[in-house]
Design a protein around this motif. Structure first.
Motif: not given
Length: 111
Positions: A5-25
């Protein structure tokens, strides 16, 4: 060491941050191109382009706030999960921390 669960949450956070960065750019790049085009023009069309550029920048700022809030919530969840793990497995945590400290000491001692 950490559960799935912790690993999945960490991956989800990484994915969200990558998506946010791409959207912002994308949003900032679009706003920049509109404002650059507006700078070269005058009159009503330039005002319209400037207005659209400012709307895009406002949207980018709104998304940044939204993603910041999501990141705070996710980081609190991950911190709570880590806290629970440490309380449930104190000796494993001590051994893991000592191992990391030993490895860092060896690496720094070689230099």
């Amino acid at each position: 060491m950490l559960d799935t669960t912790t690993r999945a949450n960490a991956r989800s956070l990484d994915s969200s941050l990558n998506n946010a960065s791409a959207d912002m750019k994308v949003l900032v790049k679009d706003a920049q191109s509109l404002l650059t085009a507006a700078a070269a023009m005058t009159g009503e069309k330039a005002d319209e382009l400037r207005s659209r550029g400012m709307e895009l920048l406002d949207r980018a700022m709104g998304k940044a706030s939204q993603y910041q809030g999501q990141a705070v919530v996710k980081s609190k969840e991950l911190a709570h999960t880590a806290d629970v793990y440490v309380k449930d497995n104190p000796w494993r945590t001590v051994v893991a921390a000592a191992s990391v400290g030993l490895l860092v000491g060896i690496v720094l001692g070689r230099k």
